[in-house]
Design a protein around this motif. Structure first.
Motif, mmCIF file in Angstrom:
data_model
loop_
_atom_site.group_PDB
_atom_site.id
_atom_site.type_symbol
_atom_site.label_atom_id
_atom_site.label_comp_id
_atom_site.label_asym_id
_atom_site.label_seq_id
_atom_site.Cartn_x
_atom_site.Cartn_y
_atom_site.Cartn_z
ATOM 1 N N ARG A 214 0.202 -4.003 -4.891
ATOM 2 C CA ARG A 214 0.308 -5.247 -5.637
ATOM 3 C C ARG A 214 0.027 -5.044 -7.133
ATOM 4 N NH1 ARG A 214 -1.500 -10.116 -2.086
ATOM 5 N NH2 ARG A 214 -3.506 -9.066 -2.129
ATOM 6 N N LYS A 217 2.691 -5.553 -9.767
ATOM 7 C CA LYS A 217 2.946 -6.931 -10.250
ATOM 8 C C LYS A 217 4.262 -7.568 -9.792
ATOM 9 C CE LYS A 217 -0.681 -6.623 -13.056
ATOM 10 N NZ LYS A 217 -1.928 -6.617 -12.304
ATOM 11 N N SER A 239 2.269 -0.759 0.213
ATOM 12 C CA SER A 239 1.173 -1.413 0.938
ATOM 13 C C SER A 239 1.753 -2.641 1.647
ATOM 14 C CB SER A 239 0.075 -1.859 -0.036
ATOM 15 O OG SER A 239 0.542 -2.953 -0.807
ATOM 16 N N VAL A 254 2.933 1.557 4.824
ATOM 17 C CA VAL A 254 1.991 2.563 5.307
ATOM 18 C C VAL A 254 0.719 1.838 5.728
ATOM 19 C CG1 VAL A 254 0.553 4.519 4.589
ATOM 20 C CG2 VAL A 254 2.919 4.349 3.792
ATOM 21 N N THR A 257 -0.648 -1.393 10.474
ATOM 22 C CA THR A 257 0.495 -2.082 11.072
ATOM 23 C C THR A 257 1.821 -1.575 10.488
ATOM 24 O OG1 THR A 257 -0.061 -3.851 9.517
ATOM 25 C CG2 THR A 257 -0.605 -4.228 11.812
ATOM 26 N N SER A 272 -5.298 -1.021 -3.545
ATOM 27 C CA SER A 272 -6.763 -1.116 -3.552
ATOM 28 C C SER A 272 -7.411 -0.102 -2.611
ATOM 29 C CB SER A 272 -7.194 -2.530 -3.164
ATOM 30 O OG SER A 272 -6.659 -2.868 -1.900
ATOM 31 N N GLN A 276 -7.196 -1.027 6.250
ATOM 32 C CA GLN A 276 -5.948 -0.990 7.033
ATOM 33 C C GLN A 276 -4.897 -0.106 6.364
ATOM 34 O OE1 GLN A 276 -7.339 -3.850 5.929
ATOM 35 N NE2 GLN A 276 -7.960 -5.025 7.721
ATOM 36 N N HIS A 277 -4.957 0.035 5.046
ATOM 37 C CA HIS A 277 -4.025 0.953 4.376
ATOM 38 C C HIS A 277 -4.498 2.391 4.590
ATOM 39 C CE1 HIS A 277 -0.764 1.969 1.630
ATOM 40 N NE2 HIS A 277 -1.574 2.913 1.171
ATOM 41 N N ASN A 291 -5.473 3.549 -10.310
ATOM 42 C CA ASN A 291 -5.916 2.162 -10.184
ATOM 43 C C ASN A 291 -6.754 1.810 -11.407
ATOM 44 O OD1 ASN A 291 -7.396 -0.272 -9.269
ATOM 45 N ND2 ASN A 291 -6.471 0.226 -7.282
#
Ligand SMILES: Cc1cc2nc3c(=O)[nH]c(=O)nc-3n(C[C@H](O)[C@H](O)[C@H](O)COP(=O)(O)OP(=O)(O)OC[C@H]3O[C@@H](n4cnc5c(N)ncnc54)[C@H](O)[C@@H]3O)c2cc1C
Length: 327
Positions: A214, A217, A239, A254, A257, A272, A276-277, A291
């Motif tokens: 994210r 942007k 993501s 990735v 899920t 981030s 889960q990532h 980041n």
């Protein structure tokens, strides 16, 4: 009780998948330690020509179920066919890739054989004569050491973790297996396969992945991710946040899920590093994170971290790689 190792090879578009060579590599090591034979299994339609490729990777015998009913993957059909192969080969360990197909097929096959399954192994050894596997649990937060109580056992192996068997000049004997596939046994049939518009390397087999989150942007900025992936010779990942937002297709996701990947290089940009990532990429060999937040959790798993703005860092990285490669 059986002995040795059977490697279930996957293919796509009349070519063996890289995971087949990885299974051959780990399978030979296990068979050597267990003191039993190694063999391969091929299931599908018109796949007999692939036996040669497995012979070259050190599998001296390949069991083949070549049947029009298996032209497309079906859980029932493949499990029935492979049960017949296991009965013919009588192995102690049955290896398959923990791929989209393997995740479905492994438990179905184990249930038909009435044996146990170890899923998503990232390490596989023989310790004191027993098969010993390591597998991640709790989305990669912990690792479980497991040994099967009984043999045979089905073991699914995470792709891109084990070294593929080297290519040599070996040859394989073909053993045709009659699986007695009657129509009514196959209850689920794939009617249509929707091919992606553009065919790229499967994320799970890629050596280099550049993923965007994210922090980019908007979808209009993903050209930065695509460019860096292109100059590095890799593919694009994403993501879930950007997939859910419709910026990127689900095939690129990735994580827990999405896809579980283990490339040689994973570059996470504006991601981030939610648990889960990380579940889908923390077994990558080298992780680089970009980041702007120095506290971002992704830095906890990164081998190299760049604290900075993706819109400044990525153009510099692309330029530097181009210069280095003389592009
Ligand atoms: C059941 C479940 C399953 C899930 N499965 C998955 C999954 O498979 N895969 C997955 O990814 N997520 C999954 N998630 C979602 C996950 O929890 C996170 O919400 C998601 O990973 C966040 O994506 P992101 O890092 O792109 O976005 P954000 O969390 O919004 O992070 C954006 C990051 O970009 C950084 N940033 C912002 N601007 C810039 C800039 N200009 N330059 C540099 N950095 C910048 C920020 O500091 C931030 O760290 C799942 C969640 C649940 C509940």
């Amino acid at each position: 009780m059986g002995s040795g190792v059977l490697c279930i090879a996957e293919s796509a578009g009349n070519e063996l998948k890289k995971s087949a060579f990885e299974l051959a590599g780990v399978g030979q090591r296990l068979a050597g330690a267990l003191g039993g034979p190694i063999s391969g299994a091929l299931v599908g339609e018109g796949i007999s020509g692939l036996v040669e490729g497995l012979g070259k990777r050190g599998l001296p015998k390949v069991y083949v179920v070549d049947d029009a009913a298996l032209g497309r993957y079906t859980s029932d059909g493949y499990a029935i066919a492979l049960k017949a192969v296991v009965q013919a080969a009588d192995p102690a360990v049955i290896l398959l890739a923990s791929s989209a197909m393997g995740k479905d097929l492994g438990p179905a096959l184990a249930a038909r054989l009435g044996c146990g399954i170890i899923s998503d192994a990232i390490a596989l050894e023989v310790v004191d004569g027993k098969v010993h596997a390591t597998r991640p649990v709790f989305a990669g937060k912990a690792q479980l050491e497991v040994e099967p109580a009984d043999l045979p056992v089905v073991v699914s192996v995470r792709p891109n973790v084990f070294e593929p068997a080297a290519s040599g000049d070996g040859a394989a004997e073909t053993v045709a297996v009659d699986a007695d596939l009657t129509g009514e046994q196959i209850r689920v049939v794939v009617k249509e396969l929707l091919e992606p518009e553009e065919r790229t390397i499967d994320l799970t087999e890629a050596d280099i992945i550049v993923s965007g989150g994210r922090g980019l942007k908007g979808p209009e900025h993903f050209h930065l991710i695509e460019e860096l992936a292109a100059v590095l010779g890799g593919v694009v990942g994403a993501s879930r946040a950007v997939v859910d937002a419709g910026w990127r297709p689900h095939t690129e996701q990735v994580g827990q899920t999405g896809k579980t990947v283990s490339p040689k290089l994973y570059v996470a940009c504006g991601i981030s590093g939610a648990i889960q990532h990380l579940a889908g990429m923390s077994s990558s060999k080298c992780i680089v994170a970009v980041n702007k937040d120095p506290e971002a959790p992704v830095f906890k798993v990164a081998d190299y971290g760049i604290v900075g703005d993706v819109f400044e860092v990525l153009p510099e990285l692309i330029k530097a790689v181009k210069e280095k490669k003389g592009l």
